[in-house]
Design a protein around this motif. Structure first.
Motif, PDB file in Angstrom:
ATOM      1  N   LEU A 125       0.848  -1.184   0.000  1.00  0.00           N
ATOM      2  CA  LEU A 125       0.000   0.000   0.000  1.00  0.00           C
ATOM      3  C   LEU A 125       0.884   1.234   0.000  1.00  0.00           C
ATOM      4  N   ILE A 126       0.684   2.095  -1.008  1.00  0.00           N
ATOM      5  CA  ILE A 126       1.401   3.369  -1.071  1.00  0.00           C
ATOM      6  C   ILE A 126       0.391   4.481  -0.822  1.00  0.00           C
ATOM      7  N   VAL A 127       0.692   5.354   0.127  1.00  0.00           N
ATOM      8  CA  VAL A 127      -0.204   6.464   0.443  1.00  0.00           C
ATOM      9  C   VAL A 127       0.567   7.767   0.276  1.00  0.00           C
ATOM     10  N   ASP A 128       0.203   8.508  -0.754  1.00  0.00           N
ATOM     11  CA  ASP A 128       0.798   9.822  -1.019  1.00  0.00           C
ATOM     12  C   ASP A 128      -0.350  10.792  -1.283  1.00  0.00           C
ATOM     13  N   VAL A 137      -4.227   6.309   6.987  1.00  0.00           N
ATOM     14  CA  VAL A 137      -3.556   5.218   7.698  1.00  0.00           C
ATOM     15  C   VAL A 137      -4.221   4.966   9.044  1.00  0.00           C
ATOM     16  N   GLN A 138      -4.556   6.032   9.765  1.00  0.00           N
ATOM     17  CA  GLN A 138      -5.199   5.879  11.069  1.00  0.00           C
ATOM     18  C   GLN A 138      -6.550   5.195  10.947  1.00  0.00           C
ATOM     19  N   ALA A 139      -7.312   5.539   9.895  1.00  0.00           N
ATOM     20  CA  ALA A 139      -8.617   4.904   9.687  1.00  0.00           C
ATOM     21  C   ALA A 139      -8.466   3.406   9.453  1.00  0.00           C
ATOM     22  N   LEU A 140      -7.435   3.006   8.727  1.00  0.00           N
ATOM     23  CA  LEU A 140      -7.206   1.583   8.444  1.00  0.00           C
ATOM     24  C   LEU A 140      -6.691   0.845   9.672  1.00  0.00           C
ATOM     25  N   ILE A 141      -5.964   1.553  10.533  1.00  0.00           N
ATOM     26  CA  ILE A 141      -5.557   0.955  11.803  1.00  0.00           C
ATOM     27  C   ILE A 141      -6.789   0.716  12.674  1.00  0.00           C
ATOM     28  N   ASN A 142      -7.661   1.714  12.735  1.00  0.00           N
ATOM     29  CA  ASN A 142      -8.856   1.606  13.572  1.00  0.00           C
ATOM     30  C   ASN A 142      -9.756   0.460  13.125  1.00  0.00           C
ATOM     31  N   SER A 143      -9.832   0.217  11.819  1.00  0.00           N
ATOM     32  CA  SER A 143     -10.673  -0.873  11.302  1.00  0.00           C
ATOM     33  C   SER A 143      -9.917  -2.195  11.219  1.00  0.00           C
ATOM     34  N   GLN A 145      -7.694  -3.093   9.143  1.00  0.00           N
ATOM     35  CA  GLN A 145      -7.509  -3.538   7.762  1.00  0.00           C
ATOM     36  C   GLN A 145      -6.091  -3.308   7.264  1.00  0.00           C
ATOM     37  N   LEU A 146      -5.332  -2.498   7.956  1.00  0.00           N
ATOM     38  CA  LEU A 146      -3.994  -2.177   7.478  1.00  0.00           C
ATOM     39  C   LEU A 146      -3.090  -3.402   7.469  1.00  0.00           C
ATOM     40  N   LYS A 147      -3.343  -4.352   8.367  1.00  0.00           N
ATOM     41  CA  LYS A 147      -2.479  -5.531   8.461  1.00  0.00           C
ATOM     42  C   LYS A 147      -2.559  -6.432   7.227  1.00  0.00           C
ATOM     43  N   LEU A 148      -3.505  -6.159   6.320  1.00  0.00           N
ATOM     44  CA  LEU A 148      -3.577  -6.913   5.072  1.00  0.00           C
ATOM     45  C   LEU A 148      -2.388  -6.601   4.162  1.00  0.00           C
ATOM     46  N   PHE A 149      -1.669  -5.536   4.455  1.00  0.00           N
ATOM     47  CA  PHE A 149      -0.549  -5.111   3.619  1.00  0.00           C
ATOM     48  C   PHE A 149       0.765  -5.378   4.350  1.00  0.00           C
TER      49      PHE A 149
END
Length: 295
Positions: A125-128, A137-143, A145-149
């Motif tokens: 996942l690239i976030v720019d 990134v914080q929203a994906l941590i809260n849900s 879902q970030l660990k999928l990457f």
């Protein structure tokens, strides 16, 4: 690499690098209309016989706040944002607003639900997204879902430059707690570095064990504190009991002395020579001493 998602793909300059990884799914997200046109043109020129990746181009801005927003296009296109600037002009004195664009908005969670890989598949996942990177990134941590990457690349300014943003270090701290480890840092722009991180399930497990140990240690400390408090109460109770025992022994000694005195008076005959009032007083004192002793 199975899946690559690039939020803020711009002109797609990294597309050939993404194809070289052998990724099966590549998702390029870009809100600026003129850059989207370039992305589509670049994607159409891909040799499909050599590259079998499925390329998705989304003309949208990623944000957790879906109220009506406009994308602010600056004369420096790469720092355009949904959010008003608060510190950009200190870095770029010639900064100007070129245009405002009404753009489609997608939440980070909806994006990932639609395009995320399955668990266990290699994904990047690239976030720019200037002004939105940390919030995405914080929203994906809260849900969770970030660990999928397994790999994460973020472009985030050291200090807040947009409205409602936080320092980069705060985001990095959150990522470390979540289980990511920094593996590369690009400070070509010292004010706006690109950081690459890797998700470590082992680190997550170790952190969970460490947290469990801390909880257990805290529970044991609470028990120790409780036992110490109970011990202090017992000490106070024991001290009060000892004091009461000393008082009773003192009263007992007095009663024994009075009893001995009364006994001696009876044997000597002095008791009969006393007046009735004196005898009554002596009997009363002896009776009180007996009651205290019995108590």
């Amino acid at each position: 690499m199975h899946t690559i998602i690039h939020i803020g793909a711009g002109l797609g300059t990294k597309l050939s690098d993404y194809l070289a990884t052998g990724a099966q799914h590549i998702v390029l997200v870009e809100p600026l209309p003129k850059l989207v046109q370039q992305l589509r043109l670049k994607a159409s020129q891909i040799d499909t016989e050599k590259a079998t990746a499925e390329i998705h181009i989304l003309e949208a801005a990623i944000t957790s706040e879906l109220e009506q927003k406009q994308l602010i296009e600056f004369n420096l296109t790469h720092i355009s944002s949904l959010r008003p600037e608060t510190g950009l002009r200190q870095l770029y004195p010639d900064l100007k607003v070129n245009a405002y664009h009404s753009v489609s908005l997608i939440t980070p969670n909806d994006l990932i639900q639609n395009y995320a890989p399955h668990e266990g598949q290699q994904a990047l996942l690239i976030v720019d997204a200037p002004g939105e990177t940390a919030l995405i990134v914080q929203a994906l941590i809260n849900s969770d879902q970030l660990k999928l990457f397994g790999q994460l690349s973020i472009s985030v300014p050291i200090e807040p430059l947009y409205q409602n943003n936080s320092p980069a270090q705060q985001l990095l701290t959150q990522l470390e707690k979540y289980g990511y480890e920094s593996c590369a840092e690009d400070y070509s722009d010292p004010n706006w570095p690109v950081l690459t991180l890797i998700y470590s399930p082992l680190k997550v497990r170790l952190q969970a064990k460490l947290q469990k140990k801390h909880r257990q240690l805290g529970e044991q400390q609470n028990k120790i504190s409780q036992l110490e408090a109970e011990n202090e109460q017992l000490k106070k109770l024991n001290a009060a009991t000892n004091k009461r025992q000393e008082q009773l022994e003192e009263e007992l000694n007095k009663a024994e002395k009075q009893f001995q005195l009364f006994h001696d008076m009876l044997l000597s005959g002095d008791f009969l020579s006393n007046s009735p009032s004196d005898i009554s007083k002596q009997l009363f004192n002896f009776d009180q001493s007996s009651k205290i002793y019995k108590g």
